[in-house]
Design a protein around this motif. Structure first.
Motif, short mmCIF file in Angstrom:
data_model
loop_
_atom_site.label_atom_id
_atom_site.label_comp_id
_atom_site.label_asym_id
_atom_site.label_seq_id
_atom_site.Cartn_x
_atom_site.Cartn_y
_atom_site.Cartn_z
N THR A 87 0.84 -1.20 0.00
CA THR A 87 0.00 0.00 0.00
C THR A 87 0.87 1.24 0.00
OG1 THR A 87 -1.71 -1.15 1.24
CG2 THR A 87 -1.79 1.24 1.24
N ASP A 104 0.80 5.40 0.55
CA ASP A 104 0.11 6.61 0.96
C ASP A 104 0.77 7.79 0.26
OD1 ASP A 104 -1.63 5.29 2.62
OD2 ASP A 104 -0.50 5.68 4.45
N ARG A 152 -3.55 5.11 -1.22
CA ARG A 152 -4.44 5.92 -0.39
C ARG A 152 -3.98 7.37 -0.41
NH1 ARG A 152 -4.58 2.67 5.29
NH2 ARG A 152 -2.36 3.10 5.08
N LEU A 210 -6.63 -2.12 5.17
CA LEU A 210 -6.74 -0.68 4.98
C LEU A 210 -7.88 -0.14 5.84
CD1 LEU A 210 -6.63 -1.45 1.27
CD2 LEU A 210 -4.85 -0.01 2.23
N GLY A 214 -10.56 10.30 3.63
CA GLY A 214 -9.52 9.60 2.90
C GLY A 214 -10.05 8.89 1.67
N LEU A 256 -9.27 5.91 -1.49
CA LEU A 256 -8.58 4.65 -1.74
C LEU A 256 -8.79 4.23 -3.18
CD1 LEU A 256 -7.21 1.93 -0.82
CD2 LEU A 256 -9.52 1.15 -0.23
#
Length: 267
Positions: A13, A15, A36, A222, A228, A230
């Motif tokens: 993942t 960010d 994200r 997650l 936020g 995604l």
């Protein structure tokens, strides 16, 4: 053939402060698990969306098809697919037009879907267009309140509608979510490094699959964040855990990378 338990170092993942064309390309290629963007929507935009939510016509899925309660607004194409893999166009277009009218009546001051499409188009370098069927734009931008969780499942337009559906040909599909309300705990999304194969049907449960389908497959988890966003590739099996209290509300859409290199959107 047994599945490997080795880990793919790329299935992670990321960010980031904003989505980029590289993020979208990696997700489409299947080399990244998820991206994200924390704070994609600010607090006033989330509050405005929640206020408008009370003016939108929401309904639960049929529990015979979806055993965990999910409240929704807006039609999703897969909900109108018949057993032969074709779209029930009469019901779909009626509900799509009704949803568009309801959205306009709700008078949302700041539109999370419009914001998302503009930023995703900017990241890709070309505006995101709605997918079309016979030249007619499909609905894009549903709202889901998932508090009781969602089964392990996958989303793949090309497998769900094998005879084709859109005027555009889709090479890869991405799922976008942005949360306007999140619970204090729970509601975690899990994405597995596993795509459908025939043996998975041994684990079929309602619209999804039992945990044996993913076994020891590599995964990422997650947690939803207020405001936020995604992005992930929904051809990978994924699920949502229940949350013990509070509300988990997200706006969602699918993106498709077409054979001409454009991005299209639908729900």
């Amino acid at each position: 053939m047994p599945r490997t338990t080795g880990l793919d170092p790329l299935f992670t993942t990321t960010d980031a402060p904003a989505f980029t064309d590289r993020h979208l390309a990696n997700l489409a290629a299947g080399t990244r698990a998820a991206v994200r963007v924390p704070g994609f929507l600010d607090a006033p935009t989330c509050a405005s969306a929640l206020t408008a939510l009370d003016r939108l016509p929401t309904a639960d899925y049929d529990p015979a098809r979806v055993p965990t309660r999910i409240c929704r607004y807006g039609p999703a194409l897969n909900d109108y697919r018949d057993e032969s893999g074709h779209l029930d166009t009469g019901r779909y277009w009626h509900d799509a037009e009704a949803a568009r009218a309801a959205w306009q009546r709700a008078g949302m001051r700041t539109d999370p879907i419009a914001i998302a499409l503009a930023r995703l188009g900017s990241a890709w370098g070309a505006a995101v267009s709605p997918a079309t069927i016979g030249g007619r734009a499909v609905f894009g931008g549903t709202l889901r309140e998932i508090n009781a969780g969602a089964l392990i499942h996958y989303d793949d337009l090309n497998r769900e509608f094998p005879a084709g559906l859109f005027d555009q040909d889709v090479l890869a599909q991405l799922a976008f979510n942005v949360w306007v309300a999140v619970p204090a705990a729970g509601g975690v999304t899990t994405v597995w490094r596993h795509r459908w194969e025939p043996a998975d049907e041994e684990h079929r449960h309602a619209y999804g699959y039992r945990p044996g389908a993913v076994g020891d497959c590599q995964k990422v988890t997650l947690a939803p964040q207020p405001g936020g966003a995604l992005l992930f590739n929904p051809a990978n099996f994924h699920a949502v855990e229940p949350n013990p209290g509070g509300r988990r509300i997200a706006f969602a859409l699918f993106l498709g990378l077409t054979t001409t290199g454009r991005l299209i959107a639908w729900s």
